[in-house]
Motif scaffolding. Structure first.
Motif, PDB file in Angstrom:
ATOM      1  N   ASN A   1      38.493  40.821  49.937  1.00 28.92           N
ATOM      2  CA  ASN A   1      37.290  39.737  49.718  1.00 28.92           C
ATOM      3  C   ASN A   1      37.950  38.243  49.579  1.00 28.92           C
ATOM      4  O   ASN A   1      36.936  37.540  49.837  1.00 28.92           O
ATOM      5  CB  ASN A   1      36.514  40.087  48.162  1.00 28.92           C
ATOM      6  CG  ASN A   1      35.685  41.402  48.281  1.00 28.92           C
ATOM      7  OD1 ASN A   1      34.423  40.961  48.630  1.00 28.92           O
ATOM      8  ND2 ASN A   1      36.182  42.611  48.158  1.00 28.92           N
ATOM      9  N   ALA A   2      38.894  38.386  48.980  1.00 27.35           N
ATOM     10  CA  ALA A   2      39.599  36.940  49.015  1.00 27.35           C
ATOM     11  C   ALA A   2      39.457  36.331  50.481  1.00 27.35           C
ATOM     12  O   ALA A   2      39.074  35.256  50.603  1.00 27.35           O
ATOM     13  CB  ALA A   2      41.127  36.935  48.670  1.00 27.35           C
ATOM     14  N   ALA A   3      39.898  37.063  51.329  1.00 29.19           N
ATOM     15  CA  ALA A   3      39.910  36.560  52.862  1.00 29.19           C
ATOM     16  C   ALA A   3      38.599  36.369  53.423  1.00 29.19           C
ATOM     17  O   ALA A   3      38.072  35.291  53.802  1.00 29.19           O
ATOM     18  CB  ALA A   3      40.561  37.841  53.796  1.00 29.19           C
TER      19      ALA A   3
ATOM     20  N   PRO B   1      34.076  25.705  40.725  1.00 28.21           N
ATOM     21  CA  PRO B   1      33.997  27.190  40.312  1.00 28.21           C
ATOM     22  C   PRO B   1      34.600  28.013  41.736  1.00 28.21           C
ATOM     23  O   PRO B   1      35.375  29.025  41.729  1.00 28.21           O
ATOM     24  CB  PRO B   1      32.581  27.528  40.243  1.00 28.21           C
ATOM     25  CG  PRO B   1      32.280  25.898  39.564  1.00 28.21           C
ATOM     26  CD  PRO B   1      32.828  24.962  40.442  1.00 28.21           C
ATOM     27  N   SER B   2      34.224  27.674  42.825  1.00 23.80           N
ATOM     28  CA  SER B   2      34.465  28.067  44.149  1.00 23.80           C
ATOM     29  C   SER B   2      36.139  28.242  44.295  1.00 23.80           C
ATOM     30  O   SER B   2      36.576  29.041  44.767  1.00 23.80           O
ATOM     31  CB  SER B   2      33.789  27.572  45.418  1.00 23.80           C
ATOM     32  OG  SER B   2      32.466  27.689  45.289  1.00 23.80           O
ATOM     33  N   ARG B   3      36.584  26.986  44.194  1.00 25.62           N
ATOM     34  CA  ARG B   3      38.008  27.057  44.403  1.00 25.62           C
ATOM     35  C   ARG B   3      38.852  27.771  43.092  1.00 25.62           C
ATOM     36  O   ARG B   3      39.617  28.645  43.416  1.00 25.62           O
ATOM     37  CB  ARG B   3      38.286  25.543  43.996  1.00 25.62           C
ATOM     38  CG  ARG B   3      39.934  25.226  43.686  1.00 25.62           C
ATOM     39  CD  ARG B   3      40.156  24.012  43.685  1.00 25.62           C
ATOM     40  NE  ARG B   3      40.846  23.270  42.832  1.00 25.62           N
ATOM     41  CZ  ARG B   3      41.344  22.152  42.779  1.00 25.62           C
ATOM     42  NH1 ARG B   3      41.531  21.359  43.940  1.00 25.62           N
ATOM     43  NH2 ARG B   3      41.592  21.483  41.563  1.00 25.62           N
ATOM     44  N   THR B   4      38.209  27.942  41.846  1.00 28.09           N
ATOM     45  CA  THR B   4      38.893  28.727  40.847  1.00 28.09           C
ATOM     46  C   THR B   4      38.755  30.015  41.275  1.00 28.09           C
ATOM     47  O   THR B   4      39.585  30.892  40.904  1.00 28.09           O
ATOM     48  CB  THR B   4      38.115  28.383  39.407  1.00 28.09           C
ATOM     49  OG1 THR B   4      38.177  27.033  39.217  1.00 28.09           O
ATOM     50  CG2 THR B   4      38.842  29.130  38.414  1.00 28.09           C
ATOM     51  N   PHE B   5      37.440  30.600  41.802  1.00 27.59           N
ATOM     52  CA  PHE B   5      37.320  32.010  42.207  1.00 27.59           C
ATOM     53  C   PHE B   5      38.390  32.367  43.041  1.00 27.59           C
ATOM     54  O   PHE B   5      38.924  33.489  42.926  1.00 27.59           O
ATOM     55  CB  PHE B   5      35.663  31.909  42.892  1.00 27.59           C
ATOM     56  CG  PHE B   5      35.376  33.303  42.959  1.00 27.59           C
ATOM     57  CD1 PHE B   5      34.845  33.957  41.983  1.00 27.59           C
ATOM     58  CD2 PHE B   5      35.259  34.016  44.337  1.00 27.59           C
ATOM     59  CE1 PHE B   5      34.423  35.368  42.097  1.00 27.59           C
ATOM     60  CE2 PHE B   5      34.643  35.213  44.519  1.00 27.59           C
ATOM     61  CZ  PHE B   5      34.445  35.933  43.350  1.00 27.59           C
TER      62      PHE B   5
ATOM     63  N   ALA C   1      41.660  32.565  41.384  1.00 30.46           N
ATOM     64  CA  ALA C   1      41.711  33.908  40.478  1.00 30.46           C
ATOM     65  C   ALA C   1      41.847  35.080  41.349  1.00 30.46           C
ATOM     66  O   ALA C   1      42.647  36.126  40.897  1.00 30.46           O
ATOM     67  CB  ALA C   1      40.116  33.934  39.963  1.00 30.46           C
ATOM     68  N   LEU C   2      41.255  35.181  42.610  1.00 26.79           N
ATOM     69  CA  LEU C   2      41.521  36.635  43.469  1.00 26.79           C
ATOM     70  C   LEU C   2      43.105  36.463  43.815  1.00 26.79           C
ATOM     71  O   LEU C   2      43.471  37.985  43.849  1.00 26.79           O
ATOM     72  CB  LEU C   2      40.375  36.472  44.749  1.00 26.79           C
ATOM     73  CG  LEU C   2      38.934  36.364  44.354  1.00 26.79           C
ATOM     74  CD1 LEU C   2      38.403  36.755  45.520  1.00 26.79           C
ATOM     75  CD2 LEU C   2      38.593  37.570  43.340  1.00 26.79           C
ATOM     76  N   ASN C   3      43.494  35.453  44.345  1.00 26.66           N
ATOM     77  CA  ASN C   3      44.747  35.295  44.613  1.00 26.66           C
ATOM     78  C   ASN C   3      45.669  35.925  43.412  1.00 26.66           C
ATOM     79  O   ASN C   3      46.638  36.277  43.694  1.00 26.66           O
ATOM     80  CB  ASN C   3      45.285  34.066  45.262  1.00 26.66           C
ATOM     81  CG  ASN C   3      44.889  34.093  46.751  1.00 26.66           C
ATOM     82  OD1 ASN C   3      44.800  34.776  47.424  1.00 26.66           O
ATOM     83  ND2 ASN C   3      44.241  32.635  46.864  1.00 26.66           N
TER      84      ASN C   3
ATOM     85  N   ARG D   1      41.590  43.458  31.617  1.00 27.36           N
ATOM     86  CA  ARG D   1      39.924  43.445  31.327  1.00 27.36           C
ATOM     87  C   ARG D   1      39.386  42.287  30.900  1.00 27.36           C
ATOM     88  O   ARG D   1      38.416  41.718  31.298  1.00 27.36           O
ATOM     89  CB  ARG D   1      39.881  44.150  29.769  1.00 27.36           C
ATOM     90  CG  ARG D   1      40.102  45.857  30.095  1.00 27.36           C
ATOM     91  CD  ARG D   1      40.099  46.446  28.613  1.00 27.36           C
ATOM     92  NE  ARG D   1      40.455  47.914  28.681  1.00 27.36           N
ATOM     93  CZ  ARG D   1      39.586  48.807  28.733  1.00 27.36           C
ATOM     94  NH1 ARG D   1      38.109  48.522  29.006  1.00 27.36           N
ATOM     95  NH2 ARG D   1      39.643  50.095  29.048  1.00 27.36           N
ATOM     96  N   GLY D   2      40.357  41.311  30.335  1.00 26.66           N
ATOM     97  CA  GLY D   2      39.793  39.773  30.128  1.00 26.66           C
ATOM     98  C   GLY D   2      39.724  39.237  31.481  1.00 26.66           C
ATOM     99  O   GLY D   2      38.675  38.433  31.552  1.00 26.66           O
ATOM    100  N   TYR D   3      40.552  39.355  32.242  1.00 22.60           N
ATOM    101  CA  TYR D   3      40.474  38.699  33.693  1.00 22.60           C
ATOM    102  C   TYR D   3      39.349  39.089  34.634  1.00 22.60           C
ATOM    103  O   TYR D   3      38.364  38.265  35.120  1.00 22.60           O
ATOM    104  CB  TYR D   3      41.681  39.357  34.483  1.00 22.60           C
ATOM    105  CG  TYR D   3      41.734  39.090  35.980  1.00 22.60           C
ATOM    106  CD1 TYR D   3      41.977  37.517  36.615  1.00 22.60           C
ATOM    107  CD2 TYR D   3      41.532  40.167  36.906  1.00 22.60           C
ATOM    108  CE1 TYR D   3      41.870  37.421  37.990  1.00 22.60           C
ATOM    109  CE2 TYR D   3      41.545  39.844  38.234  1.00 22.60           C
ATOM    110  CZ  TYR D   3      41.666  38.662  38.730  1.00 22.60           C
ATOM    111  OH  TYR D   3      41.797  38.502  40.118  1.00 22.60           O
ATOM    112  N   ILE D   4      39.014  40.393  34.589  1.00 21.19           N
ATOM    113  CA  ILE D   4      37.511  40.940  35.257  1.00 21.19           C
ATOM    114  C   ILE D   4      36.324  40.349  34.402  1.00 21.19           C
ATOM    115  O   ILE D   4      35.368  39.738  35.254  1.00 21.19           O
ATOM    116  CB  ILE D   4      37.567  42.263  35.209  1.00 21.19           C
ATOM    117  CG1 ILE D   4      38.778  42.804  36.375  1.00 21.19           C
ATOM    118  CG2 ILE D   4      36.267  42.873  35.804  1.00 21.19           C
ATOM    119  CD1 ILE D   4      38.806  44.394  36.568  1.00 21.19           C
ATOM    120  N   GLN D   5      36.494  40.293  33.135  1.00 21.77           N
ATOM    121  CA  GLN D   5      35.452  39.768  32.444  1.00 21.77           C
ATOM    122  C   GLN D   5      35.267  37.987  32.818  1.00 21.77           C
ATOM    123  O   GLN D   5      33.976  37.709  33.012  1.00 21.77           O
ATOM    124  CB  GLN D   5      35.478  39.758  31.026  1.00 21.77           C
ATOM    125  CG  GLN D   5      34.168  39.429  29.999  1.00 21.77           C
ATOM    126  CD  GLN D   5      34.214  39.437  28.591  1.00 21.77           C
ATOM    127  OE1 GLN D   5      35.341  40.084  28.205  1.00 21.77           O
ATOM    128  NE2 GLN D   5      33.447  38.881  27.927  1.00 21.77           N
ATOM    129  N   ALA D   6      36.266  37.360  32.911  1.00 21.73           N
ATOM    130  CA  ALA D   6      36.316  36.087  33.236  1.00 21.73           C
ATOM    131  C   ALA D   6      35.712  36.023  34.574  1.00 21.73           C
ATOM    132  O   ALA D   6      34.995  34.895  34.795  1.00 21.73           O
ATOM    133  CB  ALA D   6      37.569  35.617  33.139  1.00 21.73           C
TER     134      ALA D   6
END
Length: 374
Positions: free
Chosen positions: A49-51, A167-171, A174-176, A239-244
């Protein structure tokens, strides 16, 4: 061997101290491989998904750039060649920002409109003998923010860009980060006690010729939970990471959805140029006060050099998938990721149930002997 450290037993043994050491290394490698095999699906989900998101962002930026170049070719043909470099620079900055370069969105949006004003001024507001000197064009550029030829549009664009690109950059970052976490937890360092416990659980039965026996479920859970105690601590943060990520994803929609903002950019540029054209007489007066009257020389207006067929394949492909919008893709990804919320908390149980322990009802190894029940 009589000097065994872990696998000593009252039954006859076919192990030596050296074999025991090799088995201990094998036990550590085995569990590491099992952890890696178990996390592979999760890692693939995130990295794939990151790619995919990165590729979609790149296509969107290209598409938005093409929309903007097409606007100039169709509606402002005489400005198209001069505007081309600035359009390209603007979208290069958009890409740099999304993929992590530390630049200010407000700054590159303002820079674009600052460089657009001298072109608009010499072609739309004072058309005719167009070409103005470099010094005069520089004066116009410097005066743009005071004169505000495009009204509030640059401010609107800067706000939209800031609130959709960040947010797109943060997203993506976050995946990385998620991939990094998995890479780290895939390569655990096991304590001496844990290594010995794994050896007793997996390979001590071999010393008694019981090569096919597997540990009892309860015994396996005790050992593996102890060895993965550090990973259980990751559970809360995971869990916190996935919620964020869920919260970030749901905030990336509507007016500030990246797709909407980028693909609507050209129409805001059009509004800005129309506004400058309407306010032409006033702007002329203000410019004359600040920069004086231009020294102009006749110039052939060049045609449009933008190749509208270029990248058509990619863009056609993108429009074909346009039903699968960025928002839908994000939603599907978050839906899949949510299934892995308890991944680290339940990892020990998963390893024993799927890979390491004997199935219920079968004879199993309890650390000393093969038994019917643990």
């Amino acid at each position: 061997g009589v000097d065994l450290q872990v696998c000593s037993s009252k039954n006859p043994t076919c192990c030596t101290k050296k074999m025991e050491e090799r088995y201990q290394t094998a036990a550590r490698q085995d569990i590491q491989q099992v952890i890696q095999a178990t996390s592979a699906t999760l890692k693939f989900l995130i990295s794939r998904n990151a790619a995919a998101f990165q590729e979609t962002f790149e296509i969107l930026i290209k598409l938005a750039e093409n929309y903007t170049s097409t606007l100039f070719c169709n509606a402002y043909r005489n400005m198209a060649v001069e505007a081309a470099t600035h359009i390209q620079e603007f979208f290069t900055d958009v890409g740099l920002f999304i993929f992590g370069t530390d630049i200010s969105t407000e700054e590159f949006v303002n820079r674009f409109f600052d460089t657009l004003f001298p072109i608009a001024y010499s072609h739309m507001i004072k058309p005719g003998l167009t070409d103005v000197s470099l010094e005069y064009a520089e004066c116009l550029r410097m005066a743009t923010r005071d004169i505000r030829p495009f009204g509030s549009i640059p401010t609107v664009v800067a706000r939209q860009m800031g609130r959709s690109l960040l947010p797109s950059r943060t997203f993506l970052q976050a995946l990385n980060l998620g991939i990094e976490v998995i890479n780290t937890t895939d390569h655990l360092h096991f304590s001496k006690d844990c290594s010995r416990a794994l050896l007793r659980m997996q390979y001590c039965p071999h010393c008694q010729g019981l090569t096919l026996s597997k540990p009892c479920m309860g015994y396996c859970l005790n050992v593996v939970r102890g060895c993965l105690a550090n990973l259980a601590e990751v559970d809360l943060h995971w869990r916190g990471y996935i919620q964020a990520l869920e919260e970030l994803s749901s905030a990336m929609h509507g007016t500030y959805d990246l797709e909407h903002v980028l693909l609507n950019f050209h129409s805001l540029v059009n509004d800005a140029l129309i506004q400058a054209h309407i306010n032409g007489p006033e702007l002329s007066e203000q410019v004359n006060k600040v920069c004086g009257t231009p020294v102009r020389k006749p110039m052939q207006s060049p045609g449009c050099s933008f190749d509208q067929n270029k990248d058509n394949q990619v863009l056609k492909m993108f429009s074909r998938d346009s039903e699968e919008t960025l928002a839908n893709r994000r939603k599907a990804f978050i839906g899949h990721l949510r299934l892995y919320r308890a991944f680290y908390g339940g990892l020990a149980d998963q390893l024993c149930a799927n890979e390491l322990a004997a199935a219920d009802g079968l004879p199993c190894w309890n650390g000393e002997d093969v038994v019917r029940r643990y």
